[in-house]
Scaffold this motif. Structure first.
Motif, mmCIF file in Angstrom:
data_model
loop_
_atom_site.group_PDB
_atom_site.id
_atom_site.type_symbol
_atom_site.label_atom_id
_atom_site.label_comp_id
_atom_site.label_asym_id
_atom_site.label_seq_id
_atom_site.Cartn_x
_atom_site.Cartn_y
_atom_site.Cartn_z
ATOM 1 N N ARG A 175 4.116 -1.717 3.320
ATOM 2 C CA ARG A 175 2.673 -1.514 3.370
ATOM 3 C C ARG A 175 2.333 -0.045 3.137
ATOM 4 N NH1 ARG A 175 0.300 -0.219 8.666
ATOM 5 N NH2 ARG A 175 1.943 0.395 10.124
ATOM 6 N N SER A 176 1.115 0.195 2.722
ATOM 7 C CA SER A 176 0.630 1.553 2.469
ATOM 8 C C SER A 176 -0.799 1.646 2.982
ATOM 9 C CB SER A 176 0.676 1.859 0.971
ATOM 10 O OG SER A 176 -0.222 1.009 0.261
ATOM 11 N N LYS A 177 -1.462 2.754 2.753
ATOM 12 C CA LYS A 177 -2.864 2.892 3.158
ATOM 13 C C LYS A 177 -3.760 1.933 2.396
ATOM 14 C CE LYS A 177 -2.608 7.767 4.516
ATOM 15 N NZ LYS A 177 -3.113 9.145 4.262
ATOM 16 N N GLN A 178 -3.369 1.623 1.168
ATOM 17 C CA GLN A 178 -4.214 0.770 0.319
ATOM 18 C C GLN A 178 -3.885 -0.725 0.445
ATOM 19 O OE1 GLN A 178 -2.412 3.420 -1.045
ATOM 20 N NE2 GLN A 178 -4.139 4.850 -0.855
ATOM 21 N N GLN A 253 -1.983 -4.805 -7.454
ATOM 22 C CA GLN A 253 -1.806 -5.347 -6.111
ATOM 23 C C GLN A 253 -0.413 -5.059 -5.537
ATOM 24 O OE1 GLN A 253 -3.209 -9.391 -5.381
ATOM 25 N NE2 GLN A 253 -4.262 -9.372 -7.352
ATOM 26 N N LEU A 254 0.524 -4.723 -6.432
ATOM 27 C CA LEU A 254 1.902 -4.502 -5.989
ATOM 28 C C LEU A 254 2.282 -3.032 -5.886
ATOM 29 C CD1 LEU A 254 3.642 -7.263 -8.165
ATOM 30 C CD2 LEU A 254 2.834 -7.437 -5.793
ATOM 31 N N THR A 255 1.516 -2.174 -6.512
ATOM 32 C CA THR A 255 1.805 -0.737 -6.447
ATOM 33 C C THR A 255 1.018 -0.101 -5.304
ATOM 34 O OG1 THR A 255 0.077 -0.332 -8.090
ATOM 35 C CG2 THR A 255 2.353 -0.505 -8.885
#
Length: 256
Positions: A175-178, A253-255
């Motif tokens: 997971r990331s911020k986005q 959606q994957l980056t």
């Protein structure tokens, strides 16, 4: 009892009812409710080496069947590497007789049996191609797609489900911020049976992940179209299908 508990209990009861055991000399033949690409029930064989040590194997069925169908997984280094990567994810080995096998104790037997069966289905699915039309193996294509688009991922992640059985997924993107955690699983041969197995694995493990975790099912539509019923079933369980022919639409959606 919530829906997840109902599904989990239903699945475990179904396993108990459908599995049959038969003595064959010094081995026990276990017929499972899981089917191969011929719609035959998968079978494994258990031999007791010591009072608490067992060997479970497919008696060479999967690799022999693929070879007879025109796909020798040992015919190239690339295929051997892909096979080894798949088996490593399940803790399964290949014997000198080309048998898929695991060694276990009686206590760990249920989990090891489950992992062996999963490996048999995955190997069967990934290599279900003939030498005349295969260009590269689908799992390798997905791997290259992620690398080419600079998508960070971890291979062969294992999550334990509510029933206690471990389930392996091909790729996990942190997971990331986005974006939330994203799990990817590739289906080279997206059949009703394969998709149902994936949906059960995700239903079993989802509540042990973060609430916003997302599963993407990467479906190989290179040779034939995907049945609408499979797409609808994935959407019903909030799983995002990615048709291989439209994979570039999901890069954002994957980056990140």
């Amino acid at each position: 009892m919530n829906l997840v508990e109902q599904l989990s209990d239903s699945y475990v009861n179904w396993l108990k009812q459908k599995i049959t055991l038969k003595e064959l000399g010094d081995a026990v033949e276990i017929t499972t409710p899981f089917m191969d690409r011929h719609n035959d029930y998968l079978q494994i064989y258990v031999q007791q080496k010591t009072p608490n040590k067992l060997t479970l194997s497919d008696a060479g069925y999967i690799l022999t069947d693929l070879k007879l169908s025109g796909c020798d997984v040992f015919s190239s280094p690339k295929r051997r590497n892909i096979l080894q990567t798949i088996l490593n994810g399940y803790g399964v080995k290949v014997s000198t007789k080309e048998e898929l096998f695991v060694e276990t104790t009686i206590e760990a037997f249920p989990q090891k049996k489950h992992m062996l069966i999963q490996s048999m289905m995955t190997v069967n699915d990934m290599f279900m191609t003939s030498r005349e039309n295969v260009q590269s193996i689908f799992l390798e294509e997905v791997d290259h797609f992620l690398l080419d688009n600079d998508i960070r991922y971890v291979e062969n992640v294992n999550f334990t489900g509510k029933s206690g059985f471990p389930h392996t997924f091909h790729f996990a993107i942190p997971r990331s911020k986005q974006h939330p955690e994203r799990i990817l699983h590739a289906l080279n041969n997206p059949t009703k049976h394969n998709s149902e197995n994936l949906l059960f694995a995700w239903t079993e493990t989802k509540e042990n992940r973060r609430p916003d975790s997302k599963l993407f099912a990467v479906l190989n539509d290179s040779e034939k179209s995907i049945r609408p019923g499979i797409i609808n079933a994935l959407h019903e369980y909030d799983v995002q299908p990615i048709l291989w022919s439209k994979r570039n639409q999901f890069i954002n959606q994957l980056t990140g």
